[in-house]
Design a protein around this motif. Structure first.
Motif, PDB file in Angstrom:
ATOM      1  N   ARG A   2       0.807  -1.213   0.000  1.00 62.96           N
ATOM      2  CA  ARG A   2       0.000   0.000   0.000  1.00 62.96           C
ATOM      3  C   ARG A   2       0.850   1.278   0.000  1.00 62.96           C
ATOM      4  O   ARG A   2       1.898   1.337   0.628  1.00 62.96           O
ATOM      5  CB  ARG A   2      -0.894   0.027   1.238  1.00 62.96           C
ATOM      6  N   LEU A   6      -3.461   2.312   6.346  1.00 62.45           N
ATOM      7  CA  LEU A   6      -4.809   1.835   6.633  1.00 62.45           C
ATOM      8  C   LEU A   6      -4.956   1.700   8.144  1.00 62.45           C
ATOM      9  O   LEU A   6      -4.336   0.832   8.756  1.00 62.45           O
ATOM     10  CB  LEU A   6      -5.046   0.484   5.967  1.00 62.45           C
ATOM     11  N   MET A 364     -13.973   0.273   4.876  1.00 64.08           N
ATOM     12  CA  MET A 364     -12.928  -0.455   4.152  1.00 64.08           C
ATOM     13  C   MET A 364     -13.448  -0.938   2.804  1.00 64.08           C
ATOM     14  O   MET A 364     -14.547  -1.491   2.706  1.00 64.08           O
ATOM     15  CB  MET A 364     -12.439  -1.665   4.969  1.00 64.08           C
ATOM     16  N   ASP A 368      -8.834  -2.882   0.299  1.00 60.59           N
ATOM     17  CA  ASP A 368      -8.253  -2.742   1.632  1.00 60.59           C
ATOM     18  C   ASP A 368      -8.205  -4.098   2.338  1.00 60.59           C
ATOM     19  O   ASP A 368      -7.195  -4.453   2.957  1.00 60.59           O
ATOM     20  CB  ASP A 368      -9.072  -1.764   2.476  1.00 60.59           C
TER      21      ASP A 368
END
Length: 385
Positions: A2, A6, A364, A368
């Motif tokens: 990523r 997150l 989410m 994700d």
């Protein structure tokens, strides 16, 4: 992996929520107005309770419940060590003594058999915590409470929307607390509430959250006129604002959808991790329906070449915002100063060394969820024995 971080939890505020709050800002009441009563009634209706009393935050709500239960000096209250400190602190605020009972190693909730071992003539109440959103064994706890004449205050900060044997959590015990912190199922920014079926507790809670002051003529010792009020005991300014309450009512309309999305994420996690020997997915009690505030993954450390800390740090490097819930309360420095001993609750202390909380919130996206799964598999694959 990523490019962006997150977090483990996050609120979902939409345009309807924003419009609701803006309308309050344009109106006559910002605090202690009609939206608080509306929100309280909405929550009470949702969980099936007769009454609800909103507070400025969940900790304040627990404090109010401790007061309403008349916990005081010399009284003992039993709760879980696997919780946020507020579950225990609310007892100390009223001069009581916290007694910790160990957990069930499968559910991670407080064990009824361990509760019974800790009951003494000084025990006044039990505060079971519905850890991660999975209800504790309420029937067994209620049976103990009836046998020993104890008050039950459920800490359901994680469990709004959960059910126990087909009934919503919130009307099963003497009092139940829900939290509306931004990572919880719905948010009011900060906020909490106590639900109850007792008019006596309701009246005490209403007065406690507003300095111990009443304007109810039937409760006052004398009455000088329409302006008159009495402070009858030492209360606190724990009131919720109309802004918070209006946001809460707007959020509550979406609660079932939020919980369903959490269940979808859980299903994806369970499918991905169920057969991996290095980890253990959460145990689910058949008679309960968790509302899944947290997804706690247990690491089988004997299958790994790394500590929990190393796994945690590797996932953080991949922008996966894992967390740990919770440090056992009795091991915190303040509680150590009070004389609580490490090693006294072995199941809770062992669990703490093995768990991490994965990101879990309705906002989410599917990507994700896939990113979390891929990152966990990558990290545990690296450290595999």
């Amino acid at each position: 992996m990523r490019d962006t971080y997150l977090p483990y939890g996050k609120q979902w505020i939409d345009e309807a929520d924003i419009e609701t709050v803006v309308n309050i800002l344009k109106g006559d009441y910002l605090t202690t107005g009609p939206n608080i009563v509306d929100f309280e009634q909405n929550v009470a209706n949702y969980v099936g309770a007769k009454y609800a009393v909103a507070f400025s935050n969940g900790t304040a709500a627990l404090h109010g419940a401790s007061f309403a239960a008349e916990i005081g000096e010399g009284d003992e209250v039993i709760t879980s060590p696997i919780t946020f400190a507020a579950s225990a602190n609310c007892v100390l605020y009223e001069g009581g003594t916290v007694v910790f009972a160990d957990i069930d190693s499968e559910t991670y909730n407080i064990s009824p058999s361990e509760i019974e071992k800790k009951i003494t003539p000084k025990t006044k109440a039990i505060i079971p915590v519905h850890f991660t959103g999975q209800p504790a064994q309420i029937d067994e706890i209620q049976a103990l409470a009836k046998q020993y004449n104890l008050v039950v205050i459920e800490d359901a900060a994680h469990a709004l929307g959960a059910t126990y044997k087909g009934e919503k959590v919130g009307a099963l015990s003497d009092m139940t607390m829900f939290s509306f912190h931004p990572v919880k199922h719905i948010t009011t920014g900060e906020g909490g509430i106590i639900t109850t079926n007792s008019k006596e507790y309701y009246d005490k809670l209403i007065q406690f959250r507003s300095h111990g002051i009443t304007r109810n003529p039937s409760l006052m010792k004398e009455n000088h006129g329409p302006w008159y009020y009495e402070m009858q005991f030492l209360g606190y300014n724990y009131r919720m604002t109309d802004i918070q309450a209006a946001l809460g009512s707007s959020q509550l309309k979406k609660l079932d959808g939020f919980v369903n999305r959490r269940k979808e994420i859980v299903a994806a996690y369970n499918e991905a991790f169920n057969l991996i020997p290095q980890v253990e997915i959460p145990y689910q009690v058949q008679e309960t329906d968790s509302s899944w505030h947290l997804y706690v993954l247990k690491l089988n450390l004997d299958q790994l070449n790394a500590s929990r800390k190393e796994v945690f740090e590797e996932l953080q490097k991949l922008n996966i915002g894992v967390n740990v819930h919770y440090i056992p309360v009795h091991t915190l420095p303040y509680y150590q100063k009070l004389g609580y001993q490490k090693g006294s609750l072995p199941k809770a202390e062992k669990l703490y060394e093995e768990i991490i909380s994965l990101p879990m919130f309705p906002l989410m996206k599917e990507q994700d969820v896939k990113d979390v799964i891929e990152a966990v598999k990558l990290v545990i694959g690296k450290v595999k024995k």
